[in-house]
Design a protein around this motif. Sequence first.
Motif, mmCIF file in Angstrom:
data_model
loop_
_atom_site.group_PDB
_atom_site.id
_atom_site.type_symbol
_atom_site.label_atom_id
_atom_site.label_comp_id
_atom_site.label_asym_id
_atom_site.label_seq_id
_atom_site.Cartn_x
_atom_site.Cartn_y
_atom_site.Cartn_z
ATOM 1 N N PRO A 35 -14.272 37.131 -69.332
ATOM 2 C CA PRO A 35 -13.656 37.766 -68.215
ATOM 3 C C PRO A 35 -13.878 39.147 -68.397
ATOM 4 O O PRO A 35 -14.610 39.770 -69.238
ATOM 5 C CB PRO A 35 -11.972 37.768 -68.721
ATOM 6 N N LYS A 36 -14.199 40.043 -66.966
ATOM 7 C CA LYS A 36 -14.049 41.501 -67.374
ATOM 8 C C LYS A 36 -12.520 42.387 -67.451
ATOM 9 O O LYS A 36 -12.117 42.139 -66.271
ATOM 10 C CB LYS A 36 -15.355 41.384 -65.945
ATOM 11 N N GLY A 37 -13.133 44.095 -67.133
ATOM 12 C CA GLY A 37 -11.636 44.750 -67.072
ATOM 13 C C GLY A 37 -10.728 44.619 -68.027
ATOM 14 O O GLY A 37 -11.041 43.818 -68.484
ATOM 15 N N VAL A 38 -9.595 45.487 -67.734
ATOM 16 C CA VAL A 38 -8.977 45.366 -69.369
ATOM 17 C C VAL A 38 -8.126 44.089 -68.616
ATOM 18 O O VAL A 38 -7.062 44.018 -67.833
ATOM 19 C CB VAL A 38 -7.773 46.887 -68.082
ATOM 20 N N LEU A 39 -7.608 43.922 -70.136
ATOM 21 C CA LEU A 39 -6.795 42.755 -70.556
ATOM 22 C C LEU A 39 -5.850 43.108 -70.855
ATOM 23 O O LEU A 39 -5.311 43.991 -71.522
ATOM 24 C CB LEU A 39 -7.511 41.960 -71.684
ATOM 25 N N PHE A 40 -4.012 42.054 -70.066
ATOM 26 C CA PHE A 40 -3.137 42.476 -70.439
ATOM 27 C C PHE A 40 -2.310 43.536 -69.897
ATOM 28 O O PHE A 40 -1.233 43.728 -70.005
ATOM 29 C CB PHE A 40 -2.869 42.170 -71.777
ATOM 30 N N ALA A 41 -3.119 43.925 -68.806
ATOM 31 C CA ALA A 41 -2.812 45.318 -67.653
ATOM 32 C C ALA A 41 -2.055 44.179 -66.612
ATOM 33 O O ALA A 41 -2.705 43.990 -66.501
ATOM 34 C CB ALA A 41 -3.916 45.955 -67.385
ATOM 35 N N THR A 42 -0.665 44.566 -66.311
ATOM 36 C CA THR A 42 0.269 44.138 -65.291
ATOM 37 C C THR A 42 -0.063 44.563 -64.532
ATOM 38 O O THR A 42 -0.145 45.893 -63.775
ATOM 39 C CB THR A 42 1.616 44.003 -65.373
ATOM 40 N N PRO A 43 -0.420 43.742 -62.991
ATOM 41 C CA PRO A 43 -0.337 44.381 -62.044
ATOM 42 C C PRO A 43 0.429 45.010 -61.307
ATOM 43 O O PRO A 43 1.613 44.710 -61.865
ATOM 44 C CB PRO A 43 -1.685 43.312 -60.967
ATOM 45 N N SER A 228 -17.811 45.706 -70.872
ATOM 46 C CA SER A 228 -17.084 46.087 -69.574
ATOM 47 C C SER A 228 -16.858 47.638 -69.022
ATOM 48 O O SER A 228 -16.335 47.843 -69.698
ATOM 49 C CB SER A 228 -16.141 45.285 -68.095
ATOM 50 N N GLU A 229 -16.579 48.317 -68.083
ATOM 51 C CA GLU A 229 -15.965 49.426 -67.900
ATOM 52 C C GLU A 229 -15.319 49.347 -66.977
ATOM 53 O O GLU A 229 -15.191 49.282 -65.565
ATOM 54 C CB GLU A 229 -17.282 50.516 -67.808
ATOM 55 N N PRO A 230 -14.243 49.052 -66.955
ATOM 56 C CA PRO A 230 -13.104 49.565 -68.752
ATOM 57 C C PRO A 230 -13.257 48.688 -69.027
ATOM 58 O O PRO A 230 -12.860 47.608 -68.837
ATOM 59 C CB PRO A 230 -11.589 50.170 -68.136
ATOM 60 N N CYS A 231 -13.255 49.077 -70.427
ATOM 61 C CA CYS A 231 -13.324 47.702 -71.750
ATOM 62 C C CYS A 231 -12.607 47.120 -71.480
ATOM 63 O O CYS A 231 -10.722 46.904 -71.306
ATOM 64 C CB CYS A 231 -13.303 48.736 -72.919
ATOM 65 N N GLN A 232 -12.418 45.378 -72.264
ATOM 66 C CA GLN A 232 -11.410 44.310 -71.927
ATOM 67 C C GLN A 232 -10.282 44.888 -72.895
ATOM 68 O O GLN A 232 -8.852 44.157 -73.399
ATOM 69 C CB GLN A 232 -12.089 42.930 -72.431
ATOM 70 N N THR A 233 -10.907 45.730 -73.719
ATOM 71 C CA THR A 233 -9.638 45.792 -75.504
ATOM 72 C C THR A 233 -9.158 47.446 -74.896
ATOM 73 O O THR A 233 -8.221 48.102 -75.164
ATOM 74 C CB THR A 233 -10.044 46.270 -76.390
ATOM 75 N N ALA A 234 -9.443 48.185 -73.638
ATOM 76 C CA ALA A 234 -8.861 49.649 -72.938
ATOM 77 C C ALA A 234 -7.419 49.588 -73.361
ATOM 78 O O ALA A 234 -6.505 50.684 -73.956
ATOM 79 C CB ALA A 234 -9.076 49.860 -72.245
ATOM 80 N N LEU A 235 -6.313 48.513 -73.082
ATOM 81 C CA LEU A 235 -4.950 48.606 -73.477
ATOM 82 C C LEU A 235 -4.317 48.209 -74.523
ATOM 83 O O LEU A 235 -3.819 49.335 -75.566
ATOM 84 C CB LEU A 235 -4.739 47.630 -72.094
ATOM 85 N N ILE A 236 -5.380 47.171 -75.376
ATOM 86 C CA ILE A 236 -4.565 46.720 -76.659
ATOM 87 C C ILE A 236 -4.732 47.524 -77.619
ATOM 88 O O ILE A 236 -4.352 47.866 -79.145
ATOM 89 C CB ILE A 236 -4.964 44.959 -77.147
ATOM 90 N N ALA A 237 -6.276 48.119 -77.394
ATOM 91 C CA ALA A 237 -6.554 49.230 -78.411
ATOM 92 C C ALA A 237 -6.252 50.183 -78.550
ATOM 93 O O ALA A 237 -6.038 51.590 -79.206
ATOM 94 C CB ALA A 237 -8.096 49.222 -78.630
ATOM 95 N N SER A 238 -5.496 50.852 -77.259
ATOM 96 C CA SER A 238 -5.089 52.027 -76.712
ATOM 97 C C SER A 238 -3.993 52.989 -78.335
ATOM 98 O O SER A 238 -3.220 52.125 -78.388
ATOM 99 C CB SER A 238 -4.369 51.746 -75.680
ATOM 100 N N PRO A 239 -4.397 53.964 -78.143
ATOM 101 C CA PRO A 239 -2.578 54.681 -79.090
ATOM 102 C C PRO A 239 -1.139 54.118 -78.610
ATOM 103 O O PRO A 239 -0.538 53.803 -79.720
ATOM 104 C CB PRO A 239 -2.963 56.228 -78.766
#
Length: 446
Positions: A35-43, A228-239
């Motif tokens: 999968p590409k894009g940010v995972l677990f981000a809710t639409p 990918s951009e943004p990264c799949q972990t951009a949410l769960i790795a975020s502050p």
Amino acid sequence: MATQGAARIDVELALRQETDPVPAGRADQIAAVLPKGVLFATPAPPPGGRTRVPQAEWALTSAWPYQGRTATGTAVIHYGAGHERLVRPMIIADGFNYGPSDLPGLWHHLNAPYPPHQQRLLDQLLAQGIDVVLLGFGARHTHIQANAGVAATCIRRAISERDGNAPLIAGGVGMGGLIARYALAEMENRGEDHQTATYLSYDAPHNGAWIPLILQQLAHFAASLSPSEPCQTALIASPAAQQLLWAWVESGRYSGPVATASPVRTEFLEDLRRVGWFPVRPRKLGVANGAADGTGRNMPADQPVFEWSALGGLVGATVRTQPDRGTNRHVGGMRAVPMWASKSYTSDVAPFDGVPGGTLPLYGMLADRLGAPIATKYRSACFVPTVSAVALQYDPVDWTVDLYTDITSLSPEHSQLDDFHCDSHNSEHGQVTATLAEWILGQLGK
């Protein structure tokens, strides 16, 4: 492997690439099926129903910098019945997600008709003469302390533009409740009069939230093999995620403690203690999307959730629900032959998936992105346990609490809130239900 007594995860690696070179084109094949894009981000919710145009909009800059950066945000104002300007402000802060807030989407979410009579919460607040101020952030995934500065600016603006001296109501949905909590406490710590009489949190993870550890590792797995951009972990790795989640892992190969894995969460908890933990002056109210009587969901621990396989079995994953504590309990594994093969085990981690609380389709979202079949009862897991949303008195790191506590049997001093209310069943995190809406309207109408 781990020993009993400390919540942790251990990863068993069986990589073959030292002896088997990666076939030409294999990396591209693997990247194509992940999968590409940010995972677990809710639409954002669909824009169905009526759209209400706000009477005012504020561009906001944080009242204080955090770690050398200044956060920004936006507030939109909807005047209550009979008002031509701000009279009785209620600030509702947006919650945990990736990227900038979608304030029209937040309006539709909070004002969605709820059964049995299809009433709408925000419409009813406006009819009571409450001016609704929806507060959004330029980056929902940044540090809570940074966005709390935006909330403080919003509070100052509401005070300066208010006609009269009616006290404010301030709070938020999910992490927005933590942002408002920190903002009010920090303003008190600085000796500033926030003129807020009521604080209201809506399914806020006061003591922490949960995303299954195996799903966090799967996101890291995808990001390492198919960036990918943004990264799949951009949410769960975020502050924000690090501050919010009780258990967190930094990579797909991480072995070690999970409740103290992130220094960002440790620093946040220390900051909260420094400013007083909760604001003192407002009446502190909270609602939980989870059930109060200790009834969990039909989601048994230590059960297979889904199996995913692609490229003739060269790539795949096994996902299981979180086991009930124990030592070295298998939660799943991932493979991308010959680059990656791992199995994950947890020790002394409670079976959070099925406990009472506000839910999110955490397993379902990832299974859908992978195209893996999944049974309906495994799609959603607990995200904010009820014991966290009602701010029971327990250590937010050790979680020395029964996750199935019958809260109806507890006396009020067990909570750090002055009053709270739970849903009649375990509903989706942040969902407006009749049980919660009617209690809020009753409390604010007093």
